[in-house]
Scaffold this active site. Structure first.
Site, PDB file in Angstrom:
ATOM      1  N   ASP A   1       1.291  -1.142   0.138  1.00 30.76           N
ATOM      2  CA  ASP A   1       0.125  -0.195   0.057  1.00 30.76           C
ATOM      3  C   ASP A   1       1.199   1.549   0.525  1.00 30.76           C
ATOM      4  OD1 ASP A   1      -2.305   1.595  -0.135  1.00 30.76           O
ATOM      5  OD2 ASP A   1      -2.911   1.399   2.676  1.00 30.76           O
TER       6      ASP A   1
ATOM      7  N   HIS B   1       3.211   3.398  -9.287  1.00 31.01           N
ATOM      8  CA  HIS B   1       2.464   1.490  -9.363  1.00 31.01           C
ATOM      9  C   HIS B   1       3.923   1.138 -10.137  1.00 31.01           C
ATOM     10  CE1 HIS B   1      -1.537   2.529  -7.715  1.00 31.01           C
ATOM     11  NE2 HIS B   1      -1.760   2.466  -8.713  1.00 31.01           N
TER      12      HIS B   1
ATOM     13  N   LEU C   1      11.450 -20.357  -4.537  1.00 29.01           N
ATOM     14  CA  LEU C   1      10.930 -18.999  -4.114  1.00 29.01           C
ATOM     15  C   LEU C   1       9.396 -19.792  -4.602  1.00 29.01           C
ATOM     16  CD1 LEU C   1      10.084 -16.604  -2.101  1.00 29.01           C
ATOM     17  CD2 LEU C   1      10.712 -15.586  -3.592  1.00 29.01           C
TER      18      LEU C   1
END
Ligand code: FPP
Length: 254
Positions: free
Chosen positions: A32, A49, A143
């Site tokens: 956020d 972004h 991962l």
């Protein structure tokens, strides 16, 4: 922010602390603050972004270094479709760019990609790229990176309830046999462990419909850093804070 967390964050940007021992198996992140990061610089939201996408790159490398096996990132919520059309276009454009340009590198690094959420709401080319990325990286084990896209925790639980109800109607499931493990197997996260740690950046303190079922016993950490600024030092401090938490899962301390 709790004093303990604040203390844990002091000195961020300086030396990284040693990895938590043992590290959390699964870290989930509510990324956020992109908009505020851009506004603070007089830039359009898309710049925030874009910078956020760079931070995604950084967290993948950092998580591997810390021995974390699962990372889940909230990249687009089911509610994000309500943003102005231009911003939705920017975010889906960034996703398209990410899938076209980053998957081969992730594959080389041993990362397995998964996506949860209502992927069919995206354009057909993105839906195809999502399937290709999952298939291309399916053999990787270093991962596990999951992107939550058009994801909402309540919608996920409702879909699982519907699947259970349909199985009961079809006569293949006894309602009395429905238990937590069986219900969890109907969720989009059925192949994933529950998150041990959920980090939210930007100082907001809520889950915003993220992993509602799966977060039952997760440790929550709310950090006063905007997502584009989140880097290895913040991750290291989060690991250190996690190592200090006593996890009891409802039982009494040992
Ligand atoms: C929240 O910030 C962030 C989002 C809604 C999108 C998250 C997207 C990225 C990190 C970049 C794209 C990622 C990939 C993997 C391609 P906000 O816009 O709500 O910020 P604000 O609360 O400050 O306005």
């Amino acid at each position: 922010m709790p004093a303990r967390t604040q203390a844990a964050l002091q000195g961020v940007g300086a030396v990284e602390t040693a990895p938590a021992d043992p590290p959390p198996c699964h870290v989930a992140v509510i990324m956020d603050g992109n908009g505020r990061w851009a506004a603070a610089r007089g830039l359009p939201r898309v710049a925030g972004h874009r910078a956020g996408a760079q931070a995604v790159r950084r967290i993948v490398e950092t998580a591997i270094r810390h021995g974390v096996s699962w990372i889940t990132l909230y990249a687009f919520s089911s509610e994000n479709w309500r943003r102005p059309a231009g911003e939705v276009l920017d975010l889906t454009g960034l996703l398209r760019h990410y899938l076209r340009n980053e998957v081969s590198e992730l594959k080389r690094e041993g990362v397995r990609l998964r996506f949860i959420g209502d992927r069919d709401r995206f354009d057909a080319d993105i839906v195809a790229d999502l399937a290709r990325a999952e298939a291309d990286t399916a053999g990787n084990t270093r991962l596990n990176l999951t992107l939550a896209l058009s994801y909402g925790g309540r919608a996920e639980i409702v879909a699982a309830a519907r699947a259970a109800a349909a199985a009961v109607r079809a006569g293949t499931l006894d309602p009395d046999a429905i238990d937590e493990a069986g219900f969890a197997s109907l969720l989009s996260t059925s192949s994933m462990p529950d998150p041990d740690l959920i980090i939210r950046t930007s100082g907001e303190q809520r889950l915003s419909n993220f992993l509602l079922w799966q977060s039952a016993y997760a440790e929550l950490l709310f950090l006063d850093v905007l997502w584009p600024d989140f880097g290895p030092a913040h991750f290291a401090k989060a690991m250190a804070e996690y190592a200090r938490r006593e996890r009891r899962f409802g039982a009494r301390p040992a």
